[in-house]
Structures are given as structure tokens and as C-alpha cells.
Design a protein around this motif. Structure first.
Motif, short mmCIF file in Angstrom:
data_model
loop_
_atom_site.label_atom_id
_atom_site.label_comp_id
_atom_site.label_asym_id
_atom_site.label_seq_id
_atom_site.Cartn_x
_atom_site.Cartn_y
_atom_site.Cartn_z
N UNK A 208 70.74 47.66 -80.29
CA UNK A 208 71.53 47.73 -81.65
C UNK A 208 72.35 46.66 -81.36
N UNK A 209 72.87 46.57 -80.23
CA UNK A 209 74.03 45.40 -80.17
C UNK A 209 73.41 43.83 -80.62
N UNK A 210 72.11 43.76 -79.67
CA UNK A 210 71.63 42.38 -79.72
C UNK A 210 71.09 42.22 -81.33
N UNK A 211 70.64 43.24 -82.06
CA UNK A 211 70.31 43.06 -83.39
C UNK A 211 71.21 42.83 -84.07
N UNK A 212 72.53 43.52 -83.91
CA UNK A 212 73.83 43.03 -84.83
C UNK A 212 74.28 41.73 -84.70
N UNK A 213 74.33 41.36 -83.36
CA UNK A 213 74.74 40.00 -82.64
C UNK A 213 74.03 38.93 -83.54
N UNK A 214 72.75 38.90 -83.49
CA UNK A 214 72.01 37.80 -84.20
C UNK A 214 71.92 37.95 -85.60
N UNK A 215 72.08 39.07 -86.28
CA UNK A 215 72.38 39.41 -87.79
C UNK A 215 73.42 38.63 -88.10
N UNK A 216 74.72 38.74 -87.38
CA UNK A 216 75.97 38.46 -87.95
C UNK A 216 76.12 36.99 -87.28
N UNK A 217 75.34 36.29 -86.51
CA UNK A 217 75.64 35.03 -85.96
C UNK A 217 74.51 34.01 -86.81
N UNK A 218 73.18 34.34 -86.27
CA UNK A 218 72.21 33.49 -86.71
C UNK A 218 71.49 33.69 -88.21
N UNK A 219 71.54 34.95 -88.73
CA UNK A 219 70.85 35.27 -89.64
C UNK A 219 72.12 34.96 -90.83
N UNK A 220 73.35 35.35 -90.62
CA UNK A 220 74.44 35.29 -91.68
C UNK A 220 74.69 33.64 -91.80
N UNK A 221 74.53 33.04 -90.82
CA UNK A 221 74.70 31.44 -90.67
C UNK A 221 73.58 30.63 -91.58
N UNK A 222 72.42 31.13 -91.31
CA UNK A 222 71.19 30.57 -92.23
C UNK A 222 71.24 30.90 -93.71
N UNK A 223 71.92 32.03 -94.10
CA UNK A 223 71.99 32.44 -95.56
C UNK A 223 72.94 31.48 -96.12
N UNK A 224 74.11 31.42 -95.49
CA UNK A 224 75.16 30.45 -95.85
C UNK A 224 74.57 29.11 -96.06
N UNK A 225 74.10 28.46 -94.96
CA UNK A 225 73.41 27.40 -95.18
C UNK A 225 72.49 26.99 -96.34
N UNK A 226 71.51 28.03 -96.44
CA UNK A 226 70.56 28.00 -97.42
C UNK A 226 71.41 28.00 -98.94
N UNK A 227 72.08 29.07 -99.33
CA UNK A 227 73.08 29.22 -100.37
C UNK A 227 73.55 28.12 -100.74
N UNK A 228 74.39 27.65 -99.80
CA UNK A 228 75.24 26.27 -100.21
C UNK A 228 74.52 24.94 -100.47
N UNK A 229 73.59 24.79 -99.54
CA UNK A 229 73.05 23.47 -99.57
C UNK A 229 72.04 23.46 -100.78
N UNK A 230 71.29 24.67 -101.04
CA UNK A 230 70.49 24.68 -102.41
C UNK A 230 71.28 24.49 -103.49
N UNK A 231 72.49 24.97 -103.77
CA UNK A 231 73.46 24.65 -104.87
C UNK A 231 73.86 23.34 -104.87
#
Length: 337
Positions: A171-194
Motif C-alpha cells: 500500500x505504501x509503495x503504491x501511494x508513494x509512486x502515485x503521489x510522486x511519479x503519476x502526479x508529476x506525469x499528470x501535471x506535466x501532460x496537462x500543462x505542456x499540452x496546454x
């Protein structure tokens, strides 16, 4: 050591040297140029460079030793500190890239209100959040003894040795990678596509004006017309290439390692030892690419480091000419005697 381990050790050495040189050069540009220090994105780049340098001098050498000796380098205390740093620095780097993408988004999409929305105070608040976010996960992992030497990656990182803690660690590893890698990737995709959308809109407007001008200029030379059309094409591709580089390097470097860490949690799938180290090397390669992607290939940084090199070469040439002149005068005096 097998031939694969020799190759992987050589790759880590090359990554260390290039990362150290490139990130030190970025730091020198930041200290040398007042214009770079005045810009708000410079704070995010400085934070990213700090993380990259610390990763280069702390984690990479121990991974190299782990590949060579196939065992934990140093004592448990050193490994725990390095594992703590690895988790903190990786998360901090990802969030710093997300912060840079937010800065570009505001600058391009809201250019008139950029200076009011992205001030030094705002950048400091964003950096404070990245540090708080980044340090929380390694603190939790260290308090639960989930940091240690992982043979699959030949490095000190998140690692659970107790079978009874497996569910909590998953659970800890899943939350960690969701709030680090996945969150950063979503922000990158959203902002740069705009940003890409706005850039393409401006390119279309410029293309319309260019075509209207070419139609009006009947007597224009064909070579000039051709150059204008080529510049049109390059302008359309420039923004796409840059944004593809930002998002592509992030995915290419971090995704294999993150996916491997998640797949590893399943007891069904067996992960090859060499692939574990390769995925770790790919994650380390982001430390090498960041200085070029975000700094050194930009015009302002190019000019700054060229000025630094010219200043060093000019100073050395002046010193050498002074020494030559002094030696020449000494030889003349010896001949006169």
C-alpha cells in the motif's frame, strides 16, 4: 563479474561523470549570471540541480559498489541514510519538473498576469511544498524500517525484509509512486499540452500573416519564399519537439523503474537481476539529461557558459603570456651577464 555487470558498472561510471560535469556547469551559470538568478524558474532549476548533484555524489557511487561487490556497501547506517536520500531526491526531482511545467504554463497561457501569479514568494511556497511532500515518504519508510540494500537494484532504497509487513508495504509503495511519479506525469501532460495548444495557435496566426505577405510580394525571389516556408515548418515543429522532450525523457527514464518496483510487489512475476539494474540506470540517466533539457541547451545558458569558458581561457592566455614575457626577460638578463 560477468560481461553484463562490467557493462553496467561502466554505464554507471559514465553517468556519474557526465551528470557531475553538466550539473556543476548549470550551477556555475546560475552563480555567474545575474539575469538567470532574477528569473523565477531559476529557483526551480537550482532545486533540481541540487537534487541531481546530491544524487550523483551519494547514490550513484554506492550503486556502483553494489554492482561490483554484489553486496551492501558500507554499514547499515550509511545504507539507511543513502536510501532515505534516494527516496527524497527522486520525489523532489519529479515535483521540481512539475513546478517548471506549471511555470511555463502560466507564462504562455497567462502572459499578461505571469508576474503577478508567479513571484519569488509563490515559487518559494511551491518549493516548500515539494520539500515537505518529498521528505514525508522517506520519514515514514525509515520509521517502519523499510529502507535497506536491495539486491535487485544493487542500491540502497525502499526495501521490506519482513514478510508480515508485506501488505502495508504494498500500500505504501503504491501511494508513494502515485503521489510522486503519476502526479508529476499528470501535471506535466496537462500543462505542456496546454502550452502546445497555445503555441500551435500562435503558429497558425503567424503562418496566415506570412502567406498573405508572400502573396502580396509578387516579385519576391523564389529562394526567399522557400526559406520563409521552411521557417514556417520549423516553427511548427519546434514547440512539439521541446514538449515531447520534456514529457518523453520523464517517461523514458522513470517509467521502467517505477513499473519494475510495482511489478516486484507481485510474488508471481520474477524480475531479472540485470533488468533491475538497467531500470535503475535509466532512472539515473534523468540526472544526466535534466541539465541539457532544462538549462544548458537554452540560449541564455549557452551564452553564459560560453562567457565563462571564454573568461577562463582569456585569463589563462594572459597568465601564460605574462609568464612567457617574464621568462624571456630573464633569459635576456642572463645573456647580458
Amino acid at each position: 563479474m560477468s560481461i553484463w555487470e562490467v557493462i553496467l558498472a561502466f554505464v554507471v561510471v559514465v553517468l556519474m561523470l557526465v551528470a557531475l560535469l553538466a550539473n556543476v556547469l548549470v550551477l556555475m551559470c546560475f552563480l555567474y549570471s545575474a539575469d538567470i538568478r532574477k528569473q523565477v524558474p531559476g529557483l526551480f532549476i537550482l532545486n533540481l540541480t541540487f537534487c541531481n548533484l546530491l544524487m550523483t555524489v551519494s547514490n550513484m557511487p554506492l550503486t556502483l559498489a553494489g554492482i561490483i561487490y554484489k553486496s551492501q556497501p558500507g554499514g547499515d547506517q550509511i545504507c539507511h541514510i543513502v536510501g532515505f536520500l534516494e527516496t527524497f531526491l527522486t520525489t523532489n526531482s519529479m515535483l521540481s519538473m512539475a513546478a517548471l511545467s506549471i511555470d511555463r504554463w502560466i507564462a504562455v497561457v497567462f502572459p499578461l498576469s505571469y508576474h503577478s501569479k508567479m513571484r519569488y514568494k509563490d515559487a518559494a511556497l511551491i518549493l516548500s511544498y515539494t520539500w515537505l511532500h518529498s521528505v514525508s515518504f522517506p520519514i515514514v519508510a525509515a520509521s517502519l524500517s523499510w529502507v535497506g540494500f536491495h539486491h535487485l537494484y544493487a542500491s540502497c532504497t525502499l526495501y521490506n525484509k519482513r514478510p508480515e509487513d508485506r501488505t502495508q508495504f504494498v500500500i505504501f509503495t503504491g501511494v508513494f509512486h502515485t503521489l510522486s511519479f503519476l502526479l508529476s506525469l499528470i501535471v506535466l501532460c496537462f500543462t505542456y499540452l496546454k502550452v502546445l495548444k497555445v503555441a500551435r495557435f500562435h503558429c497558425k496566426r503567424i503562418d496566415v500573416i506570412t502567406m498573405q505577405t508572400l502573396v502580396l510580394l509578387v516579385d519576391i525571389h523564389p529562394s526567399v519564399r522557400e526559406r520563409c516556408l521552411e521557417e514556417q515548418k520549423r516553427r511548427r515543429q519546434r514547440a512539439t519537439k521541446k514538449i515531447s522532450t520534456f514529457i518523453g525523457t520523464f517517461i523514458l527514464c522513470f517509467a521502467p523503474y517505477v513499473i519494475t518496483r510495482l511489478v516486484e510487489l507481485s510474488s508471481v512475476v520474477h524480475i531479472n537481476y540485470h533488468w533491475g539494474i538497467i531500470s535503475k540506470c535509466l532512472a539515473y540517466s534523468k540526472v544526466v539529461s535534466d541539465p541539457f533539457v532544462y538549462s544548458l541547451l537554452r540560449h541564455q545558458y549557452k551564452k553564459t557558459w560560453k562567457d565563462i569558458i571564454n573568461k577562463i581561457l582569456k585569463r589563462s592566455s594572459i597568465n601564460s603570456s605574462a609568464l612567457t614575457s617574464e621568462s624571456h626577460n630573464r633569459n635576456i638578463l642572463q645573456l647580458n651577464e
